[in-house]
Write an enzyme that holds these catalytic residues in place. Structure first.
Site, mmCIF file in Angstrom:
data_model
loop_
_atom_site.group_PDB
_atom_site.id
_atom_site.type_symbol
_atom_site.label_atom_id
_atom_site.label_comp_id
_atom_site.label_asym_id
_atom_site.label_seq_id
_atom_site.Cartn_x
_atom_site.Cartn_y
_atom_site.Cartn_z
ATOM 1 N N ILE A 1 0.867 -1.183 0.015
ATOM 2 C CA ILE A 1 0.087 -0.006 0.205
ATOM 3 C C ILE A 1 0.885 1.322 0.001
ATOM 4 O O ILE A 1 1.818 1.334 0.705
ATOM 5 C CB ILE A 1 -0.979 0.030 1.123
ATOM 6 C CG1 ILE A 1 -2.019 1.208 1.075
ATOM 7 C CG2 ILE A 1 -0.259 -0.127 2.551
ATOM 8 C CD1 ILE A 1 -3.049 1.192 2.431
ATOM 9 N N SER A 2 0.822 2.441 -1.153
ATOM 10 C CA SER A 2 1.706 3.258 -1.085
ATOM 11 C C SER A 2 1.695 3.954 0.103
ATOM 12 O O SER A 2 0.690 4.003 1.027
ATOM 13 C CB SER A 2 1.284 4.099 -2.188
ATOM 14 O OG SER A 2 1.224 3.555 -3.189
ATOM 15 N N GLN A 3 2.938 4.772 0.454
ATOM 16 C CA GLN A 3 2.961 5.879 1.513
ATOM 17 C C GLN A 3 1.879 6.873 1.405
ATOM 18 O O GLN A 3 1.701 7.190 0.114
ATOM 19 C CB GLN A 3 4.298 6.289 1.234
ATOM 20 C CG GLN A 3 4.889 7.101 2.416
ATOM 21 C CD GLN A 3 6.004 7.705 2.226
ATOM 22 O OE1 GLN A 3 7.026 6.872 1.624
ATOM 23 N NE2 GLN A 3 6.599 8.934 2.809
#
Ligand code: SAH
Length: 221
Positions: A69-71
């Site tokens: 899950i992206s930052q």
């Protein structure tokens, strides 16, 4: 399955989200609508309960099928660059956890999102929270191909490291459209913004450095 059952979003989670948003503001995110969307979405729902306490740190986390899950900063940065308007038709490559898709949907756009990992596509299909967003349509497929039958799109967002700007996705943009894509290899990527001018010509801007998981060709069963 755990992902299908509603979870709690309490005052503690809400407080941590406020702090996260304040941090994003300090890191230079200015679009208040994007910040409000991040403040409203319980990011801990997208993560394994083991990560619940740290879900609001500004960092990427592992999800199913060895993806991430992206930052939050990256999500906010890409979303801000897209200059989303209500009812924009958006193509997203790399559904992953669907967190980025929910941020886009929260801004009132119509999201068409593609994932190439079947296991992840199926897992997200069970996710209770997505019932809140009938404006997200999910597809299992290869993002390099885009979705010709739903084109053209106002905006395109690629959330995996692309080896080059995928030509078919540029074709599927409306004149006046915007694409945001990290271009590079394992060693790192440059965020690029591609604008399709009203006459159909393309203008490219090279922005900051990022690290994403790779955008891979074909589907994975
Ligand atoms: N937007 C996601 C980020 C997921 S990481 C989120 O908010 O959680 C990137 C995702 O892109 C991974 O799930 C990976 O499987 C997917 N991906 C990589 N190459 C792809 C391709 N060619 N087509 C579709 N999805 C792809």
């Amino acid at each position: 399955m755990l992902h299908s059952k509603p979870r709690e979003d309490n005052y503690l989670h809400k407080g941590l989200r406020k702090q996260l948003v304040q941090g994003l503001r300090e890191k230079g995110i200015k679009d208040e609508r994007v910040l409000a969307a991040i403040e409203s979405i319980p990011r801990h729902f997208f993560l394994d309960p083991a990560f619940e306490r740290i879900a609001y740190e500004d960092r990427a986390f592992p999800i199913a099928a060895s993806q991430t899950i992206s930052q939050p900063y990256t999500v906010a940065y890409q979303t801000q660059l897209l200059e989303i308007k209500k009812f924009d038709k958006i193509l997203e490559i790399g559904t992953g956890s669907a967190y980025q898709a929910c941020v886009l949907a929260e801004l009132g756009s119509m999201v068409y999102t593609i994932e190439r990992q079947k296991a992840l596509y199926d897992f997200v299909g069970q996710f209770f929270f997505l019932k809140n967003y009938p404006n997200i349509k999910r597809f299992y497929g290869d993002g390099f191909e885009g979705l010709p039958s739903f084109a053209p799109f106002d905006k395109v967002i690629i959330t995996a490291a692309a080896p080059f700007i995928p030509p078919k996705l540029v074709e599927q943009m409306k004149p006046g459209g915007i694409m945001v894509v990290p271009v590079g290899d394992d060693a790192g990527q440059k965020m690029m913004r591609v604008m399709k001018k009203p006459d159909g010509s393309v203008h490219e801007e090279v922005l900051g450095d990022f690290i994403f998981v790779p955008m891979l060709e074909g589907k994975n069963k």
